[in-house]
Design an enzyme around this catalytic site. Structure first.
Site, PDB file in Angstrom:
ATOM      1  N   LYS A 112       0.818  -1.219   0.000  1.00  0.00           N
ATOM      2  CA  LYS A 112       0.000   0.000   0.000  1.00  0.00           C
ATOM      3  C   LYS A 112       0.845   1.260   0.000  1.00  0.00           C
ATOM      4  CE  LYS A 112      -4.500  -1.200   1.981  1.00  0.00           C
ATOM      5  NZ  LYS A 112      -5.495  -0.806   2.984  1.00  0.00           N
ATOM      6  N   LYS A 195      -4.541 -10.047  -6.638  1.00  0.00           N
ATOM      7  CA  LYS A 195      -5.845 -10.405  -6.066  1.00  0.00           C
ATOM      8  C   LYS A 195      -6.918  -9.389  -6.463  1.00  0.00           C
ATOM      9  CE  LYS A 195      -6.005  -8.155  -1.655  1.00  0.00           C
ATOM     10  NZ  LYS A 195      -6.585  -8.075  -0.378  1.00  0.00           N
ATOM     11  N   LYS A 198     -10.475  -3.834  -4.106  1.00  0.00           N
ATOM     12  CA  LYS A 198     -11.309  -2.636  -4.182  1.00  0.00           C
ATOM     13  C   LYS A 198     -10.576  -1.501  -4.884  1.00  0.00           C
ATOM     14  CE  LYS A 198     -13.392  -3.160   0.372  1.00  0.00           C
ATOM     15  NZ  LYS A 198     -12.647  -2.905   1.608  1.00  0.00           N
TER      16      LYS A 198
HETATM   17  P1  AMP Z   1     -10.398  -5.451   2.090  1.00  0.00           P
HETATM   18  O1  AMP Z   1     -11.126  -5.418   0.785  1.00  0.00           O
HETATM   19  O2  AMP Z   1      -8.905  -5.460   1.911  1.00  0.00           O
HETATM   20  O3  AMP Z   1     -10.896  -4.434   3.063  1.00  0.00           O
HETATM   21  O4  AMP Z   1     -10.705  -6.866   2.748  1.00  0.00           O
HETATM   22  C1  AMP Z   1     -11.864  -7.195   3.480  1.00  0.00           C
HETATM   23  C2  AMP Z   1     -11.927  -8.687   3.696  1.00  0.00           C
HETATM   24  O5  AMP Z   1     -12.099  -9.360   2.448  1.00  0.00           O
HETATM   25  C3  AMP Z   1     -10.662  -9.293   4.323  1.00  0.00           C
HETATM   26  O6  AMP Z   1     -11.037 -10.363   5.154  1.00  0.00           O
HETATM   27  C4  AMP Z   1      -9.899  -9.788   3.142  1.00  0.00           C
HETATM   28  O7  AMP Z   1      -9.044 -10.851   3.476  1.00  0.00           O
HETATM   29  C5  AMP Z   1     -11.029 -10.269   2.233  1.00  0.00           C
HETATM   30  N1  AMP Z   1     -10.626 -10.134   0.829  1.00  0.00           N
HETATM   31  C6  AMP Z   1     -10.307  -8.988   0.181  1.00  0.00           C
HETATM   32  N2  AMP Z   1      -9.984  -9.228  -1.107  1.00  0.00           N
HETATM   33  C7  AMP Z   1     -10.089 -10.571  -1.269  1.00  0.00           C
HETATM   34  C8  AMP Z   1      -9.888 -11.449  -2.383  1.00  0.00           C
HETATM   35  N3  AMP Z   1      -9.520 -11.000  -3.577  1.00  0.00           N
HETATM   36  N4  AMP Z   1     -10.086 -12.757  -2.177  1.00  0.00           N
HETATM   37  C9  AMP Z   1     -10.481 -13.206  -0.978  1.00  0.00           C
HETATM   38  N5  AMP Z   1     -10.696 -12.459   0.095  1.00  0.00           N
HETATM   39  C10 AMP Z   1     -10.511 -11.146  -0.029  1.00  0.00           C
END
Ligand code: AMP
Ligand code: TRP
Length: 331
Positions: A112, A195, A198
């Site tokens: 990040k 991955k 967002k």
């Molecule tokens: P974030 O979008 O980084 O705020 O992540 C929120 C939750 O979603 C966390 O538990 C992450 O581990 C999960 N997460 C985010 N992106 C992925 C992805 N591409 N695949 C699986 N889990 C995800």
């Protein structure tokens, strides 16, 4: 007594099927067996610049999405992190025992901080310590998250252990709870080596939970595969390849194992497979979207759920904060 589950998502950007498969779908399943607390982690969101008007909107959007995906406020608590001041309080305390060098090794920080044009901040660096505080405040047993968050939970355990050793047994050591689907890493539909995220600048890479049916179909149609015309026998083990990723999504949304998905789709032309996959995704997201609209329009209800969650959270965390202050000699 039931075990405690705690997890959270940042109200930044649009929630996507990676968030759903990696995190929220597990949260829903865990509600009967555990005492669950699900947080909208807005103080984490501001570790990178946010537009205040959009942030306010996103906080309510994420709350409504938690509910629309099946988090039941009769069973679980939902609250906004910034409405419980014990979180930044404990984060400060934990800061004072967290080794700088360990924070420097956090992969998410390294990733990040590279994308921050205006330079990185102390807040972004300190992000995992606030996450540790979130988890430790509620004597959490299990933390259902995607695989990318494992390192932060290891840090949480280390910091908790250090505090317990120095000041006496206070915190429970939490465990990561990772979904079985591809180690819960859903990859970008366009760049399967990274991955689904967002903050992806390519809108075709992610399928958002609130995408229209047409948009979902378009994105799946344009998803990269391999150079074969159909799914070949070579696509076996789970992994982060383009086709493996589509199969993982297929498995997650049809509720079967990855291996069953491979068997069911073996030899299928990509055109047909993609059509079936799009049907599956649309079919699964439709009820969530219908429910979302209903709930998002009822701000009074949303506020009720959030007030109840906040009152519960503070009633739990304030006791622990008192104990921490006493142990530190702050009273
Ligand atoms: P974030 O979008 O980084 O705020 O992540 C929120 C939750 O979603 C966390 O538990 C992450 O581990 C999960 N997460 C985010 N992106 C992925 C992805 N591409 N695949 C699986 N889990 C995800
Ligand atoms: N860091 C998590 C993410 O990016 C969000 C988060 C903040 C979290 N605090 C938490 C997840 C506590 C689980 C428990 O996804």
């Amino acid at each position: 007594m039931k075990k405690v589950v705690f997890s959270g998502i940042q109200p930044s950007g649009d929630l996507h099927i990676g968030n759903y498969i990696g995190a929220i779908a597990q949260w829903v399943k865990m509600q009967d067996e555990y005492d669950c607390i699900y947080c909208i982690v807005d103080l984490h969101a501001i570790t990178v610049p946010q537009d205040p008007k959009t942030l306010r909107e996103k906080i309510l959007e994420v709350t409504a999405l938690y509910l629309a995906c099946g988090i039941d406020p009769q069973k679980s608590k939902i609250f906004i992190q910034s409405e419980n001041p014990d979180h930044p309080y404990l984060a400060w305390v934990l800061n004072c025992i967290t080794p700088f060098g360990q924070l420097e090794r956090m992969t998410q920080f390294k990733d990040k901080s590279q994308t921050q044009k205006e330079g990185t901040t102390a807040g972004l660096f300190d992000y995992p310590v606030l996450m540790a505080a979130d988890i430790l405040l509620y004597h959490t047993d299990e933390v259902p998250v995607g695989e990318d968050q494992k390192q932060h939970i290891e840090l949480t355990r280390d910091v908790a252990e250090k505090f317990n050793k120095t000041f006496g047994e206070t915190f429970k050591l939490p465990n990561p709870h990772i979904s079985k689907f591809a180690d819960a890493r859903i990859m970008s539909l366009q760049t399967p080596s990274s991955k689904m995220s967002k903050s992806d600048i390519d809108p075709l890479g992610t399928i958002n939970l609130l995408d229209s049916e047409d948009r979902i179909r378009e994105k799946i149609k344009k998803a990269v595969t391999d150079s074969e015309p159909s799914i070949s026998a070579k696509v076996h083990g789970q992994g982060n390849g383009a086709v493996q990723n589509l199969l993982t999504i297929y498995a997650a949304f049809s509720g079967c194992t990855y291996n069953t998905a491979v068997q069911k789709t073996q030899g299928k032309a990509y055109g047909q497979f993609k059509q079936e996959l799009a049907d599956l995704v649309v079919e699964n997201l439709k009820p969530i979207q219908v429910k979302y609209k209903e709930i998002r329009n009822d701000e009074k209800y949303l506020r009720q759920v959030l007030d109840d969650g906040r009152n519960f959270a503070i009633s739990k965390s304030s006791k622990l904060i008192l104990e921490v202050k006493e142990k530190l000699g702050l009273v």
